[in-house]
Enzyme design. Structure first.
Site, PDB file in Angstrom:
ATOM      1  N   GLY A  11       0.826  -1.210   0.000  1.00  0.00           N
ATOM      2  CA  GLY A  11       0.000   0.000   0.000  1.00  0.00           C
ATOM      3  C   GLY A  11       0.855   1.254   0.000  1.00  0.00           C
ATOM      4  CG  PHE A  12       0.065   6.101   0.513  1.00  0.00           C
ATOM      5  CD1 PHE A  12       1.066   6.751  -0.201  1.00  0.00           C
ATOM      6  CD2 PHE A  12      -0.602   6.800   1.519  1.00  0.00           C
ATOM      7  CE1 PHE A  12       1.397   8.070   0.082  1.00  0.00           C
ATOM      8  CE2 PHE A  12      -0.283   8.111   1.799  1.00  0.00           C
ATOM      9  CZ  PHE A  12       0.717   8.741   1.097  1.00  0.00           C
ATOM     10  CB  SER A 123      -6.210   6.416  12.459  1.00  0.00           C
ATOM     11  OG  SER A 123      -6.938   7.520  12.009  1.00  0.00           O
ATOM     12  CE1 TYR A 183      -9.162   3.330   8.615  1.00  0.00           C
ATOM     13  CE2 TYR A 183      -9.306   5.537   9.557  1.00  0.00           C
ATOM     14  CZ  TYR A 183      -8.554   4.514   9.009  1.00  0.00           C
ATOM     15  OH  TYR A 183      -7.192   4.672   8.868  1.00  0.00           O
ATOM     16  CG  ASN A 212      -5.480  14.073   7.260  1.00  0.00           C
ATOM     17  OD1 ASN A 212      -5.610  14.366   8.444  1.00  0.00           O
ATOM     18  ND2 ASN A 212      -6.490  13.839   6.470  1.00  0.00           N
ATOM     19  NE  ARG A 251      -9.485  16.724   8.971  1.00  0.00           N
ATOM     20  CZ  ARG A 251     -10.533  17.408   9.433  1.00  0.00           C
ATOM     21  NH1 ARG A 251     -10.335  18.522  10.122  1.00  0.00           N
ATOM     22  NH2 ARG A 251     -11.757  16.996   9.229  1.00  0.00           N
TER      23      ARG A 251
END
Ligand SMILES: NC(=O)c1ccc[n+]([C@@H]2O[C@H](COP(=O)([O-])OP(=O)(O)OC[C@H]3O[C@@H](n4cnc5c(N)ncnc54)[C@H](O)[C@@H]3O)[C@@H](O)[C@H]2O)c1
Length: 374
Positions: A11-12, A123, A183, A212, A251
């Protein structure tokens, strides 16, 4: 420690960590299920030839067991990532993030004598609304804004008792948690389970609350996550970025390479053991300014983002990071400046084939499920 399993390593964020670990001389094994929503049925072009890739689910015991018998550390990044989507695909997110982690941890416990570190990606979403101060400088942790307030387009957070305006303040690790999405609840579960199993079985464990992240390699196929990549794809197709509310939400955007450095510090630093860390840049920016910076980078001029007054139920207004704990205990110091990082993102996206813009379909889907209004 010389051999590391990275779940979700295709993934990223995982791919940047894999690159760093290979450069640092580790043997790296990646287990990744190549989620269709992220990878569109293809192996990404950026995979590191120095790593071993095993394609499959990290909760497949037959797959994961022999791998765990050869590694000394695990970085668990595999997850389904999409805040809005998680509110109507509840079972999928709960299974993909909670059950999968539970099985993986049972297998880690089986080989606990050899596992010298377990790092879990958590997160910032687990904080819910960010931290604030009132006019007297007192800390306030307000709950979510009501749908009635949002329908009036009164976006800013007010004091829950006095109704006075509040100022956003850096959010530190010790403040109360208040997940506002499936989530987020699943990330909190991953974090708590990882730390609890680590303490119980004496496996040094760490949870990184990532803010983020942005950078090249973020999925362009996934319209549910990665605001910078979503804005960039729209701009390249001649469309204005679309912001929720008025776009003035604050953010913290952290470059994927800084995230990789932080994860590496967690792997190597004994001070990280059994701790949680905010991983961010420490520089707040509004979503509207992200769109402006990107439009200058993509189009050479500012494209005003479209603020349609749409909002997401349960969305947070501002959340900015206090990264002093990671600085103090890990020696973490973000290196990427946002403007430069965006240039690199734009140059990468120009060489991709983003395909049709899927944002409108994702917005319509959210409206259909009642999680996006306005
Ligand atoms: N990107 C961000 O801004 C951000 C912010 C906070 C937390 N995180 C967390 O960081 C981690 C990585 O996020 P990302 O942005 O790189 O997402 P991503 O979707 O690009 O990568 C996740 C990878 O995990 C794989 N995967 C998913 N479920 C799997 C399973 N059961 N078994 C094996 N592989 C599986 C996917 O195929 C994908 O390659 C996630 O845990 C995410 O929740 C990301």
């Amino acid at each position: 420690m010389n051999s590391i399993l990275v779940t979700g390593g295709a993934g990223f964020l995982g791919s940047f960590l894999v690159d760093l670990l290979i450069t640092e001389g580790y043997r790296v094994v990646v287990v990744d299920s190549l989620e269709f929503q992220v990878h569109g049925g293809r192996q990404p072009a950026y995979l590191n030839p120095g790593a071993t890739y095993v394609w499959g689910d990290c909760s497949d015991r037959n797959l994961i067991r022999p791998i765990l018998e050869t590694v000394d550390a695990v970085v668990h990044l595999a997850a389904l990532v999409g805040v809005g989507q998680s509110m109507y695909e509840i079972e999928r997110y709960t299974h993909g993030n909670c059950d999968v982690t539970a099985v993986l941890l049972e297998e880690v416990v089986r080989v606990r004598a050899r596992i010298r570190k377990l790092v879990v990606a958590s997160s910032m979403s687990i904080y819910g609304e960010g931290s604030y101060v009132d006019a007297d400088g007192n800390s306030v942790y307000p709950g979510l804004r009501s749908d009635e307030q949002l329908k009036r387009h009164e976006w800013e957070v007010r004091h829950p008792i006095s109704g006075q305006p509040l100022q956003p303040a850096p959010t530190a690790e010790e403040r109360p948690l208040a997940s506002a999405s499936v989530y987020a609840a699943s990330k909190r579960y991953q974090e708590e389970l990882g730390l609890m199993i680590g303490r119980t079985y004496d496996i040094p464990s760490v949870a990184c609350r990532l803010f983020n992240a942005y950078g090249s390699r973020q999925s362009l196929a996934n319209p549910y996550t990665g605001v910078a990549a979503i804005f960039c794809s729209r701009l390249l197709q001649g469309l204005a970025p679309v912001v929720f509310e008025d776009g003035n939400q604050l953010r913290d955007f952290v470059h994927a390479e800084d995230v990789a450095r932080a994860l590496h510090l967690c792997l190597t630093s004994p001070a990280a053991d059994h701790q949680v860390f905010n991983i961010a840049s420490g520089h707040p920016i509004t979503v509207r300014d992200v769109a402006r910076h990107l439009s200058r980078a993509v189009c050479g001029r500012e494209v005003e983002p479209e603020a349609r007054g749409q909002f997401r139920s349960g969305d947070i207004r501002h959340c900015i990071a206090d990264i002093s704990k990671a600085r103090r205990l890990l020696g973490y110091s973000p290196e990427h400046q946002f403007e430069n990082g965006l240039l690199e993102l734009v140059s990468w996206i120009r060489h991709q084939q983003p395909g049709a813009d899927r944002l409108e379909a994702a917005l319509a889907e959210g409206r259909g499920h009642g999680v996006i209004s306005g």
